[in-house]
Design an enzyme around this catalytic site. Structure first.
Site, PDB file in Angstrom:
ATOM      1  N   CYS A   2       0.857  -1.182   0.000  1.00 45.82           N
ATOM      2  CA  CYS A   2       0.000   0.000   0.000  1.00 45.82           C
ATOM      3  C   CYS A   2       0.890   1.227   0.000  1.00 45.82           C
ATOM      4  O   CYS A   2       2.111   1.118   0.124  1.00 45.82           O
ATOM      5  CB  CYS A   2      -0.867   0.044   1.256  1.00 45.82           C
ATOM      6  SG  CYS A   2      -1.979  -1.365   1.410  1.00 45.82           S
ATOM      7  N   GLY A  28      -0.634   0.672  -5.202  1.00 44.83           N
ATOM      8  CA  GLY A  28      -1.916   0.035  -4.943  1.00 44.83           C
ATOM      9  C   GLY A  28      -3.006   0.731  -5.708  1.00 44.83           C
ATOM     10  O   GLY A  28      -3.013   1.955  -5.792  1.00 44.83           O
ATOM     11  N   TYR A 242      10.932  -4.281  -7.363  1.00 47.56           N
ATOM     12  CA  TYR A 242       9.689  -4.103  -8.112  1.00 47.56           C
ATOM     13  C   TYR A 242       8.855  -2.889  -7.713  1.00 47.56           C
ATOM     14  O   TYR A 242       8.361  -2.159  -8.570  1.00 47.56           O
ATOM     15  CB  TYR A 242       8.824  -5.365  -7.966  1.00 47.56           C
ATOM     16  CG  TYR A 242       7.471  -5.240  -8.599  1.00 47.56           C
ATOM     17  CD1 TYR A 242       7.313  -5.346  -9.977  1.00 47.56           C
ATOM     18  CD2 TYR A 242       6.345  -4.989  -7.822  1.00 47.56           C
ATOM     19  CE1 TYR A 242       6.069  -5.208 -10.567  1.00 47.56           C
ATOM     20  CE2 TYR A 242       5.091  -4.858  -8.408  1.00 47.56           C
ATOM     21  CZ  TYR A 242       4.962  -4.966  -9.775  1.00 47.56           C
ATOM     22  OH  TYR A 242       3.739  -4.833 -10.353  1.00 47.56           O
ATOM     23  N   ASP A 347      11.813  -8.271 -13.606  1.00 48.47           N
ATOM     24  CA  ASP A 347      12.291  -8.109 -12.237  1.00 48.47           C
ATOM     25  C   ASP A 347      12.179  -9.380 -11.424  1.00 48.47           C
ATOM     26  O   ASP A 347      13.042  -9.691 -10.614  1.00 48.47           O
ATOM     27  CB  ASP A 347      11.534  -6.957 -11.540  1.00 48.47           C
ATOM     28  CG  ASP A 347      10.040  -7.143 -11.592  1.00 48.47           C
ATOM     29  OD1 ASP A 347       9.497  -7.872 -10.752  1.00 48.47           O
ATOM     30  OD2 ASP A 347       9.416  -6.570 -12.500  1.00 48.47           O
ATOM     31  N   CYS A 383       5.526 -14.219   1.398  1.00 46.31           N
ATOM     32  CA  CYS A 383       5.838 -13.053   2.218  1.00 46.31           C
ATOM     33  C   CYS A 383       4.720 -12.869   3.241  1.00 46.31           C
ATOM     34  O   CYS A 383       3.553 -12.863   2.881  1.00 46.31           O
ATOM     35  CB  CYS A 383       5.928 -11.802   1.342  1.00 46.31           C
ATOM     36  SG  CYS A 383       6.206 -10.315   2.320  1.00 46.31           S
ATOM     37  N   CYS A 435      15.373  -7.437   4.139  1.00 49.08           N
ATOM     38  CA  CYS A 435      14.608  -8.665   4.328  1.00 49.08           C
ATOM     39  C   CYS A 435      14.623  -9.398   2.993  1.00 49.08           C
ATOM     40  O   CYS A 435      14.190  -8.851   1.979  1.00 49.08           O
ATOM     41  CB  CYS A 435      13.166  -8.365   4.734  1.00 49.08           C
ATOM     42  SG  CYS A 435      12.154  -9.864   4.808  1.00 49.08           S
TER      43      CYS A 435
HETATM   44  P1  AMP Z   1       4.163 -13.900 -12.369  1.00 49.89           P
HETATM   45  O1  AMP Z   1       3.533 -13.574 -13.669  1.00 49.89           O
HETATM   46  O2  AMP Z   1       3.179 -14.490 -11.397  1.00 49.89           O
HETATM   47  O3  AMP Z   1       5.396 -14.734 -12.473  1.00 49.89           O
HETATM   48  O4  AMP Z   1       4.587 -12.516 -11.683  1.00 49.89           O
HETATM   49  C1  AMP Z   1       5.723 -11.853 -12.110  1.00 49.89           C
HETATM   50  C2  AMP Z   1       5.367 -10.528 -12.683  1.00 49.89           C
HETATM   51  O5  AMP Z   1       4.569  -9.777 -11.763  1.00 49.89           O
HETATM   52  C3  AMP Z   1       6.599  -9.727 -12.966  1.00 49.89           C
HETATM   53  O6  AMP Z   1       6.475  -9.231 -14.272  1.00 49.89           O
HETATM   54  C4  AMP Z   1       6.617  -8.616 -11.943  1.00 49.89           C
HETATM   55  O7  AMP Z   1       6.913  -7.379 -12.572  1.00 49.89           O
HETATM   56  C5  AMP Z   1       5.252  -8.602 -11.331  1.00 49.89           C
HETATM   57  N1  AMP Z   1       5.276  -8.707  -9.849  1.00 49.89           N
HETATM   58  C6  AMP Z   1       6.150  -9.348  -9.091  1.00 49.89           C
HETATM   59  N2  AMP Z   1       5.810  -9.282  -7.780  1.00 49.89           N
HETATM   60  C7  AMP Z   1       4.684  -8.580  -7.723  1.00 49.89           C
HETATM   61  C8  AMP Z   1       3.818  -8.178  -6.657  1.00 49.89           C
HETATM   62  N3  AMP Z   1       4.050  -8.504  -5.405  1.00 49.89           N
HETATM   63  N4  AMP Z   1       2.740  -7.445  -6.977  1.00 49.89           N
HETATM   64  C9  AMP Z   1       2.481  -7.117  -8.246  1.00 49.89           C
HETATM   65  N5  AMP Z   1       3.242  -7.497  -9.286  1.00 49.89           N
HETATM   66  C10 AMP Z   1       4.325  -8.211  -9.039  1.00 49.89           C
END
Ligand code: AMP
Length: 451
Positions: A2, A28, A242, A347, A383, A435
């Site tokens: 947030c 958010g 990120y 990322d 997390c 962390c």
């Molecule tokens: P995924 O598609 O589930 O592997 O998520 C990875 C993608 O989501 C990457 O392109 C990141 O830029 C983005 N991402 C990673 N962590 C988060 C997060 N906690 N909240 C929103 N987007 C995320």
């Protein structure tokens, strides 16, 4: 995750809170809210959606006030519902008190249970309300002292803003998981999740609020007190990976600089790899790719056009919506891709959904070879401190080896950045206070109530 923003002693407090929240919108997108101090009473306006959808000139005029705190929400606990939109306001024996929270309280359920048994009635299902009820149970007259003695009962991650008539308080958990910075704009004080919002509001950064520290702003003066001895400072490294905006300062350097350095380190780890071009998954991947390009000598090219109006795909709380918006978001630039071997940087890889889609999209656009390089290590553990990776089951790196993940996403090669490289790059080689539990499964400060 947030975002929180507060400003005191300013005739345009509500409007500047709007500017601050607008700048923090990347943190958010589910709901937004502002509470203002209208001389003895707290005025409140909140709604579902983006900051620009929730507020207009009339609502901001109606808020008025000389101090305001605001919140934008991306739910990690509690449902995506207007009753959980923050700031939350409670009318207690201490008078009206508002709270805006970034983080996740790992012992909230146990505390809530105890409070409900002793008669507390909760308005929301969010963990953040617990601190208001804890504070309300004490009939001391000094809100700051009451909060100080109750914050120590909380476990987990928090950056809080509180408001009562004539008073704004900021507090950060003893580990400093979540960010909170203090700024100045003329005679006004600003508290914000990120420095970028202080800059955009026209202020200057004073300093970070320390882990276990509270700032009490009253009558135009800020005073500082420790409510807990600082534990080992472990700020969340995902801010740099990120979440945070590239122009924000974290651990003494901009996020942009840290990401550029991470890209260079990825290139060093992949030294000798031949490719025609390097590119990043927009937006955060782009800076990594520029750092990689500088270090490796492989030219940078943009391979995806990002539609900026879809929002962050992952941020939608439900899987069906997530997949739909991911399609809308990135379109391949075909003649840049056709016949090329490409190093593509993102990322992180969480569920693997994004990487699988974009590798497929590059292939359909005629890429000869796709090397996927991830600017962080495999995420193997959930997390509990406020990032939306709630269950181990959903994490692809918990279930599959790197080779299996490579096959799942359809890349010719897959490389994750080493943890040492990431920490070095984010801390400028000296600060290692992060962390990294999502990469190691070792949790720092997760109390008895934690999962
Ligand atoms: P995924 O598609 O589930 O592997 O998520 C990875 C993608 O989501 C990457 O392109 C990141 O830029 C983005 N991402 C990673 N962590 C988060 C997060 N906690 N909240 C929103 N987007 C995320």
């Amino acid at each position: 995750m947030c975002g929180i923003f507060g400003i005191t002693d300013n005739k345009d407090a509500a409007k500047l809170a709007y500017v601050g929240l607008f700048t923090l919108q990347h943190r958010g997108q589910e709901s937004a809210g502002i509470v203002s101090d209208a001389g003895g009473a707290l005025r409140h306006h909140a709604g579902m959606g983006l900051v620009s959808e929730v507020f207009d000139r009339d609502t901001l005029d109606a808020l008025g006030g000389r101090s305001a705190i605001g919140h934008i929400r991306y739910s990690t606990t509690g449902s995506s519902h207007i009753k959980n939109a923050q700031p939350l306001v409670l009318n207690s024996c201490l008078g009206p008190v508002a709270v805006a929270h970034n983080g996740n309280l790992t012992n909230a359920d146990a505390l809530k249970d105890r409070l409900q048994k002793s008669g507390a009635i909760f308005q929301s299902s969010s963990d953040s309300e617990v601190i208001l009820h804890l504070a309300a149970k004490y009939r001391g007259r000094d809100l700051a002292a009451t909060l100080a003695s109750n914050l120590t009962k909380l476990e987990g991650a928090y950056a809080f803003l509180f408001m009562a008539p004539g008073l704004v308080i900021g507090a950060r958990d003893p580990h400093g998981y979540r960010p909170l910075v203090l700024g100045r704009l003329g005679r006004s004080w600003i508290l914000s999740s990120e420095t970028c919002a202080i800059d955009v509001a026209g202020g200057r950064l004073v300093r970070e609020i320390e882990p276990g520290e509270m700032v009490v702003i009253k009558g135009g003066r800020a005073s500082f007190r420790r409510f807990a001895a600082p534990a080992r400072h472990t700020r969340c490294i995902f801010e740099q990976v990120y979440f945070a905006r590239p122009d924000s300062l974290v651990a003494g350097r901009t996020v942009q600089t840290a990401r550029y350095e991470i890209g260079a380190r990825l290139a060093r780890e992949l030294a000798g790899l031949k490719a025609d071009i390097v590119s990043g998954v927009p937006d955060s991947g782009t800076v990594y790719a520029l750092g990689y390009s500088k270090e490796s000598g492989i030219p940078y090219r943009t391979v995806f056009m990002r539609n900026h109006y879809t929002g962050r795909s992952f941020i939608q709380p439900d899987q069906r919506l997530r997949e739909f918006t991911a399609h809308l978001k990135l379109a391949p630039i075909k003649d840049v891709i056709k016949g090329k071997s490409i190093v593509l940087i993102d990322d992180s890889l969480v569920r693997g959904t994004t990487s699988k889609k974009i590798v497929g999209s590059l292939r359909r656009a005629g890429a000869k070879k796709v090397v996927m390089a991830i600017a962080s290590p495999p995420i193997i553990a959930p997390c509990y401190f406020g990032i939306d990776t709630p269950t181990r089951r959903e994490l692809i790196a918990d279930r599959m080896s790197v080779e299996k993940i490579r096959r799942f996403i359809g890349a010719d090669a897959l490389h994750y950045l080493g943890l040492e490289s990431l920490v070095d790059a984010c801390g400028g080689g000296t600060d290692r206070n992060f962390c990294v539990s999502c990469f190691t499964g070792r949790y720092n400060g997760l109390g008895k109530g934690g999962r």
